[in-house]
Design a protein around this motif. Structure first.
Motif, short mmCIF file in Angstrom:
data_model
loop_
_atom_site.label_atom_id
_atom_site.label_comp_id
_atom_site.label_asym_id
_atom_site.label_seq_id
_atom_site.Cartn_x
_atom_site.Cartn_y
_atom_site.Cartn_z
N GLU A 135 0.83 -1.20 0.00
CA GLU A 135 0.00 0.00 0.00
C GLU A 135 0.87 1.25 0.00
O GLU A 135 0.59 2.21 -0.73
N THR A 160 2.28 1.67 -3.51
CA THR A 160 1.31 2.16 -4.49
C THR A 160 1.13 3.68 -4.38
O THR A 160 1.13 4.40 -5.38
N TYR A 161 0.99 4.16 -3.15
CA TYR A 161 0.77 5.59 -2.97
C TYR A 161 2.02 6.41 -3.25
O TYR A 161 1.95 7.46 -3.90
N TYR A 204 -8.28 2.73 -1.01
CA TYR A 204 -7.11 2.08 -1.61
C TYR A 204 -7.50 1.31 -2.87
O TYR A 204 -6.72 1.23 -3.82
N ALA A 212 -6.88 3.28 -5.92
CA ALA A 212 -5.52 3.75 -6.22
C ALA A 212 -5.01 3.10 -7.50
O ALA A 212 -5.35 1.96 -7.83
#
Length: 314
Positions: A162, A165-166, A237, A240
């Motif tokens: 996570e 990804t961000y 999320y 995303a």
């Protein structure tokens, strides 16, 4: 995973140490703090052998980096560019990579960076609900202070997917590529899986909430921080998007994080496959014979993919 699904064995120190559901769906087992741009300060360099830390290699150096009022432990093994950043899964710190770091250093000659997220290892705990952008801010601050601002190869295991990804979405020019090791990906966080995971985790959360706060373990405190905003965080999320400019090698375990729950295991495999198939610069690799702990079970595969990714950086 339904509430009646048997939980995986807890005999090994895996990335599900902070609670099965939370660690496997990309919700980080860190503690939240106020967001915003990184507010880093000059690092404090302490030889790893002299520090009571979890440095991943005996020749690494511990850098204590301050962001938003708390200190974070970054461990740096010297080498040339590209820098390789290793991010462990939930409930784990930089020591998770202790066997891989020396091998990677020898094979690539690259600078190797590991770190302890807030509340883990030598990093300060930060109270409050966990938020993804807080973890991203911490990593941003550390990499900026260490000068790892271009051509970075990011290696993310389990829930660290996570963060990956961000942060790549916000700074695609900073990253030359990523190796996602059984990482939690947006494709997995469907409404169905979010509901199943929330139901599976609820009894454990309620049990922890009933305990005297002073008696709660570090892992239990982190699980509560994650659970506080779990459903909306995971729904966000799911939307995303990984940046098209950043190549990614996707390593999926044979057993998946859900060895006792076939529906969830299939959903995990499908998410990994769907992510890999969305762009020509992504590749899917299966770690045969591996549990969710691919870095422990099949370090040869992880090392080979990292070395290959680093070799593409010019």
């Amino acid at each position: 995973m339904t509430a009646n699904t048997p939980r995986p064995p807890r005999g090994r120190r895996t990335a599900i140490a902070v609670g099965i559901a939370a660690a496997l769906t990309g919700v980080l087992a860190g503690c939240g703090h106020s967001g915003g741009s990184p507010a880093s300060k000059p690092t404090t360099r302490i030889p790893a052998k002299a520090a009571a830390s979890t440095a991943a290699a005996t020749d690494s150096t511990l850098h204590m980096i301050t962001n938003e009022g708390h200190r974070l432990a970054f461990h740096v093994t010297p080498g040339h560019q590209p820098a390789i950043v290793l991010d462990a899964g939930g409930g784990l710190d930089s020591s998770y990579w202790k066997k891989i770091v020396p091998e990677l250093s020898a094979r690539t000659g690259s600078e190797i960076i590991t770190y302890d997220r807030a509340g883990m290892g030598a990093s300060d705990p930060v109270p409050g609900p966990w938020k993804a952008q807080d973890a991203v801010s911490d990593l941003e601050a550390g990499l900026t202070a260490l000068g790892a601002t271009r051509h970075v190869v990011l290696v993310s295991h389990s829930e660290a997917g996570e963060i990956a990804t961000y942060i790549t979405g916000q700074h695609p020019g900073q990253f030359a590529g990523a190796v996602l090791v059984d990482a939690a990906l947006p494709q997995f966080s469907t409404d169905t899986e979010i509901a199943r995971v929330a139901a599976a985790t609820r009894p454990e959360v309620e049990q922890i909430q009933a305990k005297d706060p002073k008696a709660r373990t570090q892992a239990e405190r982190q699980l509560l921080a994650v659970a506080a905003g779990y459903v909306p965080d995971q729904r966000a999320y799911h939307q995303a998007v990984w940046p098209a400019a950043v190549p990614a090698d996707v390593i999926v375990s044979e057993q998946t994080p859900f060895p006792t729950s076939p529906p969830d295991a299939e959903a995990w495999r499908a998410a990994q496959s769907a992510f890999a198939s969305e762009a020509p610069n992504r590749h899917l690799v299966t770690a045969a014979g591996s549990s969710h702990d691919i870095p422990l079970d099949r370090p040869d595969i992880v090392e080979a993919q990292i070395e290959a990714m680093a070799a593409t950086v010019h």
